[in-house]
Design a protein around this motif. Structure first.
Motif, PDB file in Angstrom:
ATOM      1  N   PHE A   1       0.802  -1.221   0.000  1.00  0.00           N
ATOM      2  CA  PHE A   1       0.000   0.000   0.000  1.00  0.00           C
ATOM      3  C   PHE A   1       0.834   1.270   0.000  1.00  0.00           C
ATOM      4  O   PHE A   1       2.047   1.245   0.113  1.00  0.00           O
ATOM      5  N   GLN A   2       0.118   2.386  -0.072  1.00  0.00           N
ATOM      6  CA  GLN A   2       0.754   3.692  -0.173  1.00  0.00           C
ATOM      7  C   GLN A   2       1.547   4.085   1.058  1.00  0.00           C
ATOM      8  O   GLN A   2       2.709   4.438   0.971  1.00  0.00           O
ATOM      9  N   ASP A   3       0.895   4.031   2.191  1.00  0.00           N
ATOM     10  CA  ASP A   3       1.504   4.617   3.375  1.00  0.00           C
ATOM     11  C   ASP A   3       2.082   3.521   4.255  1.00  0.00           C
ATOM     12  O   ASP A   3       1.374   2.892   5.018  1.00  0.00           O
ATOM     13  N   PRO A   4       3.395   3.286   4.141  1.00  0.00           N
ATOM     14  CA  PRO A   4       3.978   2.181   4.895  1.00  0.00           C
ATOM     15  C   PRO A   4       3.868   2.405   6.396  1.00  0.00           C
ATOM     16  O   PRO A   4       3.878   1.465   7.169  1.00  0.00           O
ATOM     17  N   GLY A   5       3.751   3.682   6.820  1.00  0.00           N
ATOM     18  CA  GLY A   5       3.567   3.953   8.237  1.00  0.00           C
ATOM     19  C   GLY A   5       2.249   3.382   8.713  1.00  0.00           C
ATOM     20  O   GLY A   5       2.173   2.696   9.729  1.00  0.00           O
ATOM     21  N   ALA A   6       1.198   3.635   7.937  1.00  0.00           N
ATOM     22  CA  ALA A   6      -0.133   3.219   8.369  1.00  0.00           C
ATOM     23  C   ALA A   6      -0.333   1.705   8.273  1.00  0.00           C
ATOM     24  O   ALA A   6      -1.114   1.134   9.030  1.00  0.00           O
ATOM     25  N   SER A   7       0.375   1.044   7.347  1.00  0.00           N
ATOM     26  CA  SER A   7       0.118  -0.386   7.216  1.00  0.00           C
ATOM     27  C   SER A   7       1.047  -1.225   8.103  1.00  0.00           C
ATOM     28  O   SER A   7       0.912  -2.437   8.171  1.00  0.00           O
ATOM     29  N   LEU A   8       1.970  -0.554   8.824  1.00  0.00           N
ATOM     30  CA  LEU A   8       2.781  -1.287   9.805  1.00  0.00           C
ATOM     31  C   LEU A   8       2.239  -1.004  11.204  1.00  0.00           C
ATOM     32  O   LEU A   8       1.750   0.082  11.484  1.00  0.00           O
ATOM     33  N   ASP A   9       2.358  -1.988  12.076  1.00  0.00           N
ATOM     34  CA  ASP A   9       1.886  -1.856  13.451  1.00  0.00           C
ATOM     35  C   ASP A   9       3.023  -1.262  14.301  1.00  0.00           C
ATOM     36  O   ASP A   9       4.105  -1.846  14.405  1.00  0.00           O
ATOM     37  N   ALA A  10       2.751  -0.085  14.893  1.00  0.00           N
ATOM     38  CA  ALA A  10       3.786   0.643  15.639  1.00  0.00           C
ATOM     39  C   ALA A  10       4.292  -0.132  16.863  1.00  0.00           C
ATOM     40  O   ALA A  10       5.407   0.092  17.320  1.00  0.00           O
TER      41      ALA A  10
ATOM     42  N   PHE B   1      14.884  -9.697   4.715  1.00  0.00           N
ATOM     43  CA  PHE B   1      15.481  -8.392   5.002  1.00  0.00           C
ATOM     44  C   PHE B   1      16.609  -8.103   4.004  1.00  0.00           C
ATOM     45  O   PHE B   1      16.682  -7.034   3.422  1.00  0.00           O
ATOM     46  N   ARG B   2      17.487  -9.101   3.820  1.00  0.00           N
ATOM     47  CA  ARG B   2      18.599  -8.897   2.880  1.00  0.00           C
ATOM     48  C   ARG B   2      18.077  -8.677   1.473  1.00  0.00           C
ATOM     49  O   ARG B   2      18.588  -7.859   0.721  1.00  0.00           O
ATOM     50  N   ARG B   3      17.041  -9.431   1.124  1.00  0.00           N
ATOM     51  CA  ARG B   3      16.451  -9.366  -0.226  1.00  0.00           C
ATOM     52  C   ARG B   3      16.020  -7.955  -0.588  1.00  0.00           C
ATOM     53  O   ARG B   3      16.086  -7.548  -1.742  1.00  0.00           O
ATOM     54  N   VAL B   4      15.536  -7.200   0.408  1.00  0.00           N
ATOM     55  CA  VAL B   4      15.053  -5.847   0.127  1.00  0.00           C
ATOM     56  C   VAL B   4      16.084  -4.791   0.517  1.00  0.00           C
ATOM     57  O   VAL B   4      15.780  -3.599   0.594  1.00  0.00           O
ATOM     58  N   GLY B   5      17.328  -5.217   0.789  1.00  0.00           N
ATOM     59  CA  GLY B   5      18.409  -4.276   1.043  1.00  0.00           C
ATOM     60  C   GLY B   5      18.472  -3.736   2.458  1.00  0.00           C
ATOM     61  O   GLY B   5      18.975  -2.644   2.680  1.00  0.00           O
ATOM     62  N   LEU B   6      17.942  -4.501   3.424  1.00  0.00           N
ATOM     63  CA  LEU B   6      18.036  -4.092   4.827  1.00  0.00           C
ATOM     64  C   LEU B   6      18.862  -5.114   5.601  1.00  0.00           C
ATOM     65  O   LEU B   6      18.863  -6.301   5.277  1.00  0.00           O
ATOM     66  N   SER B   7      19.541  -4.648   6.646  1.00  0.00           N
ATOM     67  CA  SER B   7      20.325  -5.562   7.462  1.00  0.00           C
ATOM     68  C   SER B   7      19.406  -6.370   8.380  1.00  0.00           C
ATOM     69  O   SER B   7      18.531  -5.812   9.039  1.00  0.00           O
ATOM     70  N   PRO B   8      19.608  -7.683   8.440  1.00  0.00           N
ATOM     71  CA  PRO B   8      18.802  -8.515   9.337  1.00  0.00           C
ATOM     72  C   PRO B   8      18.970  -8.115  10.810  1.00  0.00           C
ATOM     73  O   PRO B   8      18.116  -8.434  11.631  1.00  0.00           O
TER      74      PRO B   8
ATOM     75  N   ARG C   1      10.758   1.787   5.539  1.00  0.00           N
ATOM     76  CA  ARG C   1       9.468   1.177   5.904  1.00  0.00           C
ATOM     77  C   ARG C   1       8.802   0.549   4.680  1.00  0.00           C
ATOM     78  O   ARG C   1       8.193  -0.505   4.770  1.00  0.00           O
ATOM     79  N   GLN C   2       8.941   1.210   3.529  1.00  0.00           N
ATOM     80  CA  GLN C   2       8.353   0.630   2.327  1.00  0.00           C
ATOM     81  C   GLN C   2       9.074  -0.674   1.972  1.00  0.00           C
ATOM     82  O   GLN C   2       8.449  -1.639   1.533  1.00  0.00           O
ATOM     83  N   ARG C   3      10.396  -0.730   2.183  1.00  0.00           N
ATOM     84  CA  ARG C   3      11.138  -1.986   1.968  1.00  0.00           C
ATOM     85  C   ARG C   3      10.630  -3.079   2.899  1.00  0.00           C
ATOM     86  O   ARG C   3      10.533  -4.251   2.501  1.00  0.00           O
ATOM     87  N   ILE C   4      10.315  -2.710   4.142  1.00  0.00           N
ATOM     88  CA  ILE C   4       9.790  -3.685   5.096  1.00  0.00           C
ATOM     89  C   ILE C   4       8.446  -4.239   4.602  1.00  0.00           C
ATOM     90  O   ILE C   4       8.191  -5.444   4.648  1.00  0.00           O
TER      91      ILE C   4
END
Ligand code: ADP
Ligand code: ADP
Length: 244
Positions: free
Chosen positions: A96-105, A136-143, A158-161
């Protein structure tokens, strides 16, 4: 064969109101829409706000009632029950558009990336942890970042997550609904590069919903233009974007 075949898709919403909360109007949000998406192809869905783009994405996931025919990897999804819909949601994931809103804080990002594995009864234990690290590695983030919370990340991260979470169940199709619209242009380019890389390496197909023509120009193989719930133009990117 196409990974997604949509024929004569219609979505109508009853609008309720008045003292008795009766149906006072009917919105034809999507009216007779048909399209195919081939393996490894990006079909961009464009059109002004309210023309029905998001509703198509929701219909594909069974989130709104619809009529017509939707085939995912050759199988008709019309009339599927909960088990069938669950299978469809493995094959077709949404970002979705807003990665902030679709992730649970309140949940670590590692737990959120792993959630689809639990929902679909896939890996558990150390295999699950390994899979999350791999994603995580697949999307370029450190595990190493698995134990952190969403607010500790930038918008692009967040969008990568969210992309990692969508990839957890190895879908064939991703519906990207304004997935980069909230990001700065330079960060947009990085996320678009990631999506392109995933497509080149895994043959993923995208239904790419956007109102941003510059973004569409970068990603689309074909473009479908909607207006008031209907498709008004469809063709290759060059034919649609560079037509006089
Ligand atoms: P877009 O994604 O192109 O901006 P949408 O698919 O969100 O457009 O909306 C298409 C139309 O359907 C709009 O007129 C919108 O107001 C209407 N709509 C969307 N969801 C609902 C709903 N749950 N109830 C009633 N009308 C809705
Ligand atoms: P239920 O009523 O139990 O939900 P369905 O008729 O929805 O049953 O689904 C029957 C079976 O078909 C399920 O095991 C489901 O996993 C499988 N299935 C449904 N759609 C697909 C699909 N697109 N690709 C592969 N398998 C599917």
């Amino acid at each position: 064969p196409p990974v997604l075949e949509v024929r004569d898709l219609c979505v109508r919403f009853d609008v309720k109101g008045g003292l008795l909360n009766r149906t006072i109007a009917r919105v034809h949000a999507v009216e007779g829409v048909s399209f195919d998406i081939q393996p490894g192809e990006t079909l961009a869905l464009v059109g002004e706000s309210g023309c029905g783009k998001s509703t198509i994405g929701k219909a594909l996931l069974g989130l709104v009632p619809w009529t017509g025919s939707v085939r995912v990897l050759g199988r008709e999804t019309r009339g599927l029950g909960p088990t069938g819909l669950k299978t469809v949601r493995r094959q077709l994931q949404m970002v979705f558009q807003d990665p902030g809103a679709s992730l649970d804080a309140r949940m670590t990002v590692g737990e959120q990336v792993g959630e689809p594995l639990d929902v679909h009864g896939l890996e558990s234990g150390s295999a699950r942890t390994d899979r999350i690290a791999w994603l995580f590695r697949r999307v370029g983030l450190s595990p190493d970042m698995m134990g952190r919370y969403p607010h500790e990340f930038s918008g692009g991260q967040r969008q990568r997550i969210c992309i990692a979470r969508a990839l957890a169940v190895s879908p064939r199709i991703i519906v990207a609904d304004e997935s980069v619209s909230a990001l700065d242009v330079s960060v947009q380019a990085q996320v678009l590069d990631l999506l392109q890389e995933l497509q080149d390496e895994d043959g993923l197909s995208y239904l790419f919903i956007s109102h941003d023509m510059a973004v569409i120009d970068q990603v689309a193989d074909r473009v479908m233009v909607m207006r008031l719930g209907q498709v008004v133009e469809e063709g290759t990117r060059d034919a649609v974007l560079r037509s006089p």
